[in-house]
Design an enzyme around this catalytic site. Structure first.
Site, PDB file in Angstrom:
ATOM      1  N   ASP A  10     -44.950  44.003  44.977  1.00 31.18           N
ATOM      2  CA  ASP A  10     -44.756  44.015  46.418  1.00 31.18           C
ATOM      3  C   ASP A  10     -43.347  44.574  46.666  1.00 31.18           C
ATOM      4  OD1 ASP A  10     -44.949  43.294  49.210  1.00 31.18           O
ATOM      5  OD2 ASP A  10     -43.754  41.511  48.749  1.00 31.18           O
ATOM      6  N   ASP A  12     -41.267  44.240  50.176  1.00 35.18           N
ATOM      7  CA  ASP A  12     -40.403  43.420  51.034  1.00 35.18           C
ATOM      8  C   ASP A  12     -40.213  42.024  50.436  1.00 35.18           C
ATOM      9  OD1 ASP A  12     -40.273  45.455  53.005  1.00 35.18           O
ATOM     10  OD2 ASP A  12     -42.157  44.795  53.900  1.00 35.18           O
TER      11      ASP A  12
HETATM   12  C1  BG6 Z   1     -45.007  43.189  54.774  1.00 32.47           C
HETATM   13  C2  BG6 Z   1     -44.038  42.129  55.250  1.00 32.47           C
HETATM   14  O1  BG6 Z   1     -44.543  43.751  53.585  1.00 32.47           O
HETATM   15  O2  BG6 Z   1     -45.112  44.236  55.757  1.00 32.47           O
HETATM   16  C3  BG6 Z   1     -44.445  41.631  56.623  1.00 32.47           C
HETATM   17  O3  BG6 Z   1     -44.059  41.068  54.317  1.00 32.47           O
HETATM   18  C4  BG6 Z   1     -44.596  42.790  57.603  1.00 32.47           C
HETATM   19  O4  BG6 Z   1     -43.457  40.721  57.083  1.00 32.47           O
HETATM   20  C5  BG6 Z   1     -45.581  43.789  57.035  1.00 32.47           C
HETATM   21  O5  BG6 Z   1     -45.054  42.328  58.859  1.00 32.47           O
HETATM   22  C6  BG6 Z   1     -45.817  44.988  57.934  1.00 32.47           C
HETATM   23  O6  BG6 Z   1     -44.633  45.738  58.014  1.00 32.47           O
HETATM   24  P1  BG6 Z   1     -44.432  46.931  59.035  1.00 32.47           P
HETATM   25  O7  BG6 Z   1     -43.181  47.602  58.525  1.00 32.47           O
HETATM   26  O8  BG6 Z   1     -45.629  47.816  58.933  1.00 32.47           O
HETATM   27  O9  BG6 Z   1     -44.282  46.342  60.391  1.00 32.47           O
HETATM   28 MG    MG Z   2     -43.138  40.499  50.365  1.00 27.91          MG
END
Ligand code: BG6
Ligand code: MG
Length: 215
Positions: A10, A12
């Site tokens: 993963d 984030d």
């Molecule tokens: C995930 C995060 O990786 O991505 C979430 O853990 C986030 O918190 C999701 O909402 C979507 O991200 P984005 O950048 O498309 O808004």
């Molecule tokens: Mg994550």
């Protein structure tokens, strides 16, 4: 020799601390809509896509929203988030992240990235690590967000590795659930009290040791 043929990370909260930036952006949005928001509530949003997260937040709002209003709020949250990641660079890699990727590569394993974020490629480029992954699966390639296993199964398929030969690495409860539903072993990043479904939990990638884990 490793018992795995591939490791799927993963992004984030595992490779870089963008999980905190998502938290700050959602908190700003939620509080502007009169919804209380704290770290405990945020835990259930980790790994959930943008609109799914917004639905969870607005479930606590004092009013209802039209689809157009919801889209405008999702766009606003994304602008808050993009402001926060604008200054990111390689210095924002979490401790041990590059060493973990290098160790997996040195062991001859394939490396995948599975992130439901539509900002994943931007973040990878700011960190300067896009080319370290054999494949990247982001929201554009899947229909179902974590905890559905689709993103990890898609990553395994693109890597050409059976799910049972993959290790998934995740900081989110929903992400660990996705890995387990995909039939992979799950390495949790964070707290064992939170990531109860993970096969093993370490505090961060600075504790990653391919040969020592799951030995
Ligand atoms: C995930 C995060 O990786 O991505 C979430 O853990 C986030 O918190 C999701 O909402 C979507 O991200 P984005 O950048 O498309 O808004
Ligand atoms: Mg994550």
């Amino acid at each position: 020799m490793s018992r795995f043929k591939a490791v799927i990370f993963d992004l984030d909260g595992v490779i870089t601390d963008t999980a905190h930036y998502h938290y700050l952006a959602w908190k700003r949005l939620a509080e502007s809509e009169g919804v209380p928001f704290d770290l405990a509530f945020n835990e259930q949003l980790k790994g959930i896509d943008r609109m799914g997260s917004l639905d969870l937040i607005l479930a606590g709002a004092p009013k209802t929203y039209s689809p157009g209003q919801k889209q405008a709020l999702a766009d606003l949250k994304n602008r808050h988030y993009q402001d926060l990641i604008a200054g990111m660079s390689a210095s924002d890699l979490l401790p041990g992240a590059v060493d973990a990727l290098a160790a997996v590569r040195a062991a001859g394993l394939r490396i995948g990235l599975a992130s439901v974020s539509r900002n994943a490629f931007t973040v990878l480029d700011r960190l300067g690590i896009r080319e370290r992954f054999d494949i990247v699966v982001d929201a554009a390639l899947i229909a179902n967000s974590k905890p559905d296993p689709e993103i990890f199964l898609t990553a395994a398929r693109l890597l050409g590795v059976a799910p049972i030969d993959c290790l998934g690495v995740e900081d989110a409860v929903a992400g660990v659930a996705a890995i387990k539903s995909a039939g992979m072993l799950a390495l949790g990043i964070g707290s064992a009290e939170v990531l109860t479904e993970a096969d093993l939990v370490i505090p961060g990638l600075d504790h990653f040791e391919l040969s020592g884990l799951f030995a």
